[in-house]
Design an enzyme around this catalytic site. Structure first.
Site, PDB file in Angstrom:
ATOM      1  N   GLU A 121       0.857  -1.186   0.000  1.00 18.40           N
ATOM      2  CA  GLU A 121       0.000   0.000   0.000  1.00 18.40           C
ATOM      3  C   GLU A 121       0.890   1.231   0.000  1.00 18.40           C
ATOM      4  O   GLU A 121       1.716   1.407   0.891  1.00 18.40           O
ATOM      5  CB  GLU A 121      -0.871   0.025   1.257  1.00 18.40           C
ATOM      6  CG  GLU A 121      -1.960  -1.008   1.245  1.00 18.40           C
ATOM      7  CD  GLU A 121      -2.692  -1.051   2.581  1.00 18.40           C
ATOM      8  OE1 GLU A 121      -2.680  -0.048   3.315  1.00 18.40           O
ATOM      9  OE2 GLU A 121      -3.265  -2.112   2.878  1.00 18.40           O
TER      10      GLU A 121
ATOM     11  N   ASP B 194      -5.160   8.232  10.741  1.00 23.51           N
ATOM     12  CA  ASP B 194      -3.798   7.800  11.036  1.00 23.51           C
ATOM     13  C   ASP B 194      -3.263   8.346  12.352  1.00 23.51           C
ATOM     14  O   ASP B 194      -3.574   9.453  12.755  1.00 23.51           O
ATOM     15  CB  ASP B 194      -2.876   8.193   9.889  1.00 23.51           C
ATOM     16  CG  ASP B 194      -3.197   7.417   8.628  1.00 23.51           C
ATOM     17  OD1 ASP B 194      -3.162   6.185   8.701  1.00 23.51           O
ATOM     18  OD2 ASP B 194      -3.528   8.029   7.604  1.00 23.51           O
TER      19      ASP B 194
END
Length: 258
Positions: free
Chosen positions: A47, A58
């Site tokens: 990814e 995140d």
């Protein structure tokens, strides 16, 4: 031609290791080298993060990586340039992971076209609501054979999980907790029960577990109830510590998880 993501899960349905890193961090020009090095070291899927100024799913490690990448001058346009010839020698599935804003600014159809030109197999857009995907993005992504990977969390209802399973293809990204990304020591009984509950639903899509995987315990627990694990924060940290030396970073990571 079968999409490489689907092919991967057909050929090797267990113990897959997928690695996330942020394009443009720690160095602006390292993207292609990191990808090639990871493939050479047995990583099953990669990814590639598109840096964004407000990556809300995140944790601090990936936020900092995105900030650094943007300061280095990374952009979606530049990323596609860097990936232009990646398929000359890289065979494993490549997935772009990014937030809706930069992708929308680029234009979703143009984004899909560029993905096809570079040999990108799928995309993960954490802040794309499922309803919007169905109404505005699904038809375009299918036309270009780009898999749009949806995330589910322990809070996702069973009905929604089934709906996602019915309307997406490739794999389902099982987020281990409702919190943000970041390395954890181990998964508690509650998380393992959630992994098992989803496994027992007998979905048609394979699943990968992400968020919090950094050592053998968490890797094995993820693999026990899914096709494999996605490791991001831990690898990003190691890559930074190695000053962009992906060979060193992946060797360290493999020592920790295998």
């Amino acid at each position: 031609m079968n999409n490489r993501i689907n092919q991967l899960f057909q050929d090797s349905p267990k113990n897959l290791l997928s690695i996330y890193f942020c394009a443009g961090c720690p160095t602006l020009d390292g993207t292609a080298d990191v990808i090639r090095t990871l493939e050479k070291n047995g990583v099953s899927m990669i990814e590639i993060g598109i840096p964004f100024s407000d990556p809300m799913a995140d944790g601090i490690v990936i936020q900092n990586a995105a900030t650094r990448a943007l300061r280095n001058g990374m952009s979606l346009r530049l990323l596609f340039e860097q990936l232009r010839n990646i398929r000359r020698d890289v065979r494993i599935p490549l997935v772009l992971m990014g937030y809706l804003n930069p992708i929308m600014q680029f234009g979703f159809e143009k984004f899909c076209q560029q993905c096809v030109e570079c040999g990108i197999d799928g995309v993960i857009i954490p802040d794309l609501p499922f309803k919007d995907y169905e109404e505005s993005y699904k038809a375009i992504s299918q036309r270009y054979d780009i898999r749009v990977i949806m995330l589910i969390t322990p809070e996702t209802s069973e009905a929604r999980v089934r709906e996602i399973d019915a309307h997406t293809d490739g794999f389902i990204y099982m987020v281990s907790s409702a919190a943000t990304t970041g390395a954890q020591k181990d998964f508690d009984a509650q998380k393992q029960a959630y992994f098992k509950k989803i496994q027992d639903m007998n979905l048609r899509n394979p699943r990968m577990v992400g968020f919090g995987i950094s050592n053998k315990q968490t890797f094995d627990a993820a693999c026990a109830h899914s096709s494999g694990a996605i490791i991001g924060s831990r690898f990003v940290t190691l890559l930074n510590e190695a000053e962009g030396d992906a060979e060193k970073a992946i060797a360290e990571l493999k020592k920790a998880i295998f």
